[in-house]
Scaffold this active site. Structure first.
Site, PDB file in Angstrom:
ATOM      1  N   LYS A  99       0.856  -1.194   0.000  1.00  0.00           N
ATOM      2  CA  LYS A  99       0.000   0.000   0.000  1.00  0.00           C
ATOM      3  C   LYS A  99       0.884   1.234   0.000  1.00  0.00           C
ATOM      4  CE  LYS A  99      -3.951   1.955   2.556  1.00  0.00           C
ATOM      5  NZ  LYS A  99      -4.802   1.844   3.772  1.00  0.00           N
ATOM      6  N   SER A 156     -10.324  -0.313   6.854  1.00  0.00           N
ATOM      7  CA  SER A 156      -9.650  -0.160   5.560  1.00  0.00           C
ATOM      8  C   SER A 156      -8.955  -1.409   5.027  1.00  0.00           C
ATOM      9  CB  SER A 156      -8.621   0.969   5.636  1.00  0.00           C
ATOM     10  OG  SER A 156      -9.259   2.205   5.556  1.00  0.00           O
ATOM     11  N   SER A 173      -9.918   1.878   2.710  1.00  0.00           N
ATOM     12  CA  SER A 173      -9.035   2.663   1.865  1.00  0.00           C
ATOM     13  C   SER A 173      -8.005   1.819   1.106  1.00  0.00           C
ATOM     14  CB  SER A 173      -8.285   3.677   2.728  1.00  0.00           C
ATOM     15  OG  SER A 173      -7.378   3.013   3.599  1.00  0.00           O
TER      16      SER A 173
END
Lengths: 105, 490
Positions: B78, B182, B158
Site C-alpha cells: 500500500k 480499511s 481505503s
C-alpha cells in the site's frame, strides 16, 4: 449543531487551509449534517467514565536519552520542495537548510 | 503445474523450494499480470526493476540455503508505507514525488523474510475513505462485476488497490492499513481475506499517519494460511514505535493450519442486526454461524450495547488525530509547495491545493472538535464513549472466544453510488469500526456470493493479541464456506 459560513472560514484559517469562498457554504452544509449525526452521542451517559486515549494496556516504555543517529543532513534535506541550501555543497552531510518566504520585514 | 500467478503463497513457497520455478520467474509472471490488468488502476507506482533485482537476490539467498519465510514471494505494498528510494504518495497530491530516505519497519520485515516488491498500490487519500474514490491518482476498479451489468464497481477502501491486486491475481498477497475498516471492508468487497491485527502487533513506524491511536498495518491474501504467513513476517516489537507491543510473535501459520474449533464459543452480538444491512448479508451471517456450529463451535448471543455510537465517536477521534497528524504537510520540508506572499499564505495555499476534498473535510472536522470551547463536548466525550465500547467487548469476551459479524452492510457498490452524502459513505464501516475503537484484531473471510454474483465477507473479531484463536476460527470458516469463485476474466 449547525455551522455557518463564517465558522467554516474561521476553522479553515486555524487549519491553515485555503478554502475558496464559493466552497464555504456547501462545506457548512455538509459539516452541519455530520455534526447533526454526531449529536446522538449526547444520548450516552458518560458521567464518571474515564476517557480512553489509548488502547494499549502497556505502559509506554522509556528509553535512554542518547543520540542514536546523525550525520544524515543530505537525507533530511533530500525532499526539500524548492531544493535545500547546503553549507558546503561538496559535503551535503555537513548541514544545510530549507528555505521559506521572508517572515520579518 | 498451475500458472505461477494462480498459486497461493504457501504453494509458491513450495514450488520455489522444489526449484520448480525461480524467484525471477515468479516475479516476471506476476509483473506480466500487472501489465495485463493496468486498467484497474490498482497501482500508483510499479517497480518492475526493483522486483527483478530483489528476486535475483532472493534466488541467490536460496542457493546459499538462506531462504526466509517469504523467500521469493511477490507482494504489493500500500502506498502508505514508506519505501526507501521509491515514491510514496499516500495517494495525495501533497506528497506526489516524495521519495522516502528510509524504509518502514513492516516492509523492512517483509524484505528481511525474502519477499519481493512489485509496486505500491492505490488507496484513498491518506487512507480516508471506503471506496478508493478519494485518491488523487483516480479510483481503483474492482475486478468483480455484477452479473449482466458492466458498470465498474469500487474495490472498497481505503486499501482498495491492495485488495484489487490480490483479487485480480496480480500478486498473491499485499499489505494494507486499517484505521476503521480499511483492510476488512475492501477484502469483503473483493472476495479475499484481510486481517487487521491487534493495535500494537505491527509497527506503525514509517507508515504515513492518519489517526495514530487507531492505525494498524495488516495483510491481504487469498487464503487464511497465506494471511497468517504475511502477518507472521510483518509483526514484532519495534522500539521505534512506542505503541508497538513488546511481545513475541506466535506461529500464526500453525494456528491457521488448525481449523479445529470444537468447543470454541462464538459470540453473536445482537446489536449488529441493524436496519440498512442487505437481507442477503443477514442470511449469510446466520449461515456462517451454522457452518461454525457444524464444525463444533458453540454459538452464544452477546450484547455490545454501545455499538451504534462507535461510528459517530470515530468521526470525532479519527478526524481530530488526522488534523494534528496532517499539520506536518506545510510545504516547507517535503512535498508540494505552492508559493504565497508570506509564510502563512504559503501554508494555506499549499494545503488548499495539495489536499483533496475528503481530506480537507476531515481536517476541518478535526480542527473544529479540538478548538477551544468544543474540546470537552466532542473529543473528551468521544474518548469516554470509546472506553465504553472497549468495556462492552471485554464483557462479551468473558462469554465467548471470538465474535462473528458481517464485514460490511452491502456488497461492492458502483463508483458514484453513495457518494453524495458523506454520512451514508461513513456507514459502510459500521461493522468494522467498533473493533478498531477497542484496538481488537478482526479478519474478513469471503463466505459467499450475493444474487448479483458479488462476493460477501464475514468478520471475526478476537481478543486483544489473540490472533491465533481468530485465525483458527477463520480457517474453519474458510473450510466450511469453501469459497472458490473468481472474478470473471481474472
Amino acid at each position: 449543531m449547525s455551522l455557518d459560513k463564517e465558522t467554516v472560514a474561521r476553522i479553515a484559517r486555524l487549519a491553515r487551509l485555503k478554502v475558496p469562498e464559493e466552497e464555504l457554504a456547501p462545506l457548512a452544509g455538509e459539516l452541519s449534517g455530520i455534526f447533526a449525526w454526531i449529536e446522538q452521542l449526547n444520548e450516552v451517559d458518560t458521567n464518571n467514565v474515564e476517557p480512553m486515549s489509548s488502547v494499549s494496556d502497556v505502559t509506554l516504555p522509556m528509553r535512554a536519552d542518547k543520540v542514536t543517529d546523525g550525520g544524515i543532513a543530505a537525507k533530511v534535506l533530500a525532499n526539500a520542495p524548492d531544493g535545500a541550501v547546503y553549507i558546503d555543497p561538496s559535503d551535503r552531510n555537513a548541514g544545510g537548510f530549507f528555505t521559506v518566504p521572508k517572515v520579518v520585514e | 503445474m498451475a500458472a505461477l500467478t494462480d498459486l497461493t503463497i504457501a504453494q509458491l513457497s513450495a514450488a520455489l523450494a522444489k526449484k520448480e520455478a525461480s524467484a525471477v520467474e515468479v516475479a516476471d509472471a506476476h509483473l506480466a499480470k500487472l501489465d495485463e490488468h493496468r486498467a484497474l488502476n490498482a497501482f500508483i507506482t510499479e517497480t518492475p526493476d526493483k522486483a527483478r533485482e530483489m528476486a535475483k537476490a532472493s534466488d541467490a539467498r536460496r542457493a546459499k540455503g538462506e531462504a526466509g519465510l517469504l523467500e521469493g514471494v511477490p507482494l504489493a505494498i500500500k502506498d502508505l508505507f514508506c519505501t526507501e528510494g521509491v515514491q510514496t504518495t499516500a495517494a495525495s497530491k501533497i506528497l506526489e514525488g516524495f521519495v522516502p530516505q528510509y524504509e518502514s519497519t513492516v516492509t523492512a520485515n517483509l524484505w528481511k523474510s525474502g519477499a519481493v516488491m512489485v509496486g505500491k498500490t492505490n488507496l484513498d487519500e491518506f487512507a480516508m475513505g471506503s471506496s478508493n474514490m478519494t485518491s488523487h491518482f483516480g479510483g481503483v476498479e474492482n475486478p468483480w462485476k455484477r452479473k449482466g451489468d458492466n458498470r465498474k464497481l469500487v474495490p472498497g477502501g481505503s486499501s482498495g488497490g491492495s485488495a484489487a491486486a490480490v483479487a485480480a491475481y496480480m500478486v498473491p498477497g499485499s499489505t494494507g492499513t486499517d484505521t476503521g475498516g480499511s483492510i476488512r471492508q475492501p477484502a469483503a468487497f473483493c472476495g479475499i481475506v484481510g486481517l487487521k491485527p491487534t493495535y500494537g502487533r505491527c509497527s506503525r513506524w514509517g507508515v504515513v499517519a492518519f489517526a495514530s491511536s487507531l492505525d494498524q498495518p495488516g495483510p491481504f491474501a487469498r487464503t487464511v494460511e497465506d494471511t497468517a504467513l504475511l502477518l507472521q513476517a510483518m509483526s514484532g516489537h519495534d522500539p521505534k514505535d512506542s505503541t508497538s507491543a513488546p511481545l513475541p510473535v506466535p506461529d500464526f501459520a500453525a494456528a491457521a493450519r488448525n481449523p479445529d474449533i470444537r468447543g470454541m464459543k462464538v459470540g453473536i452480538p445482537k446489536e449488529y442486526r441493524v436496519d440498512g444491512t442487505s437481507e442477503e448479508i443477514v442470511a449469510l451471517w446466520s449461515k456462517g454461524m451454522e457452518m461454525l456450529k457444524a464444525a463444533g463451535a458453540d454459538p452464544v448471543e452477546v450484547s455490545l450495547p454501545h455499538t451504534k455510537y462507535a461510528l459517530p465517536a470515530y468521526y470525532i477521534v479519527a478526524p481530530a488525530e488526522c488534523s494534528s497528524n496532517l499539520a506536518r504537510y506545510d510545504g516547507v520540508r517535503f512535498g508540494l509547495r505552492v508559493p504565497g506572499k508570506d509564510l502563512t499564505e504559503l501554508y494555506e495555499n499549499t494545503r488548499g491545493a495539495g489536499f483533496g476534498k475528503e481530506t480537507r473535510r476531515r481536517i476541518l472536522i478535526g480542527t473544529y472538535v479540538l478548538s477551544a470551547g468544543y474540546y470537552d463536548a466532542y473529543y473528551t466525550k468521544a474518548q469516554q464513549i470509546r472506553a465504553l465500547i472497549a468495556r462492552d467487548f471485554k464483557q462479551a469476551f468473558e462469554k465467548c472466544d471470538v465474535l462473528l459479524t458481517p464485514t460490511a452492510p452491502t456488497a461492492a457498490f458502483a463508483a458514484g453510488e453513495q457518494m453524495d452524502d458523506p454520512v451514508a459513505m461513513y456507514l459502510n464501516d459500521m461493522f468494522t469500526i467498533p473493533a478498531s475503537m477497542a484496538g481488537l484484531p478482526g479478519i474478513s473471510v469471503p463466505a459467499g456470493l450475493d444474487k448479483d454474483g458479488l462476493p460477501l465477507g464475514l468478520q471475526l473479531i478476537g481478543r486483544s493479541f489473540d490472533e491465533e484463536t481468530l485465525l483458527r476460527a477463520a480457517a474453519a470458516m474458510e473450510k466450511a464456506a469453501d469459497f472458490s469463485a473468481r472474478a470473471a476474466g481474472y
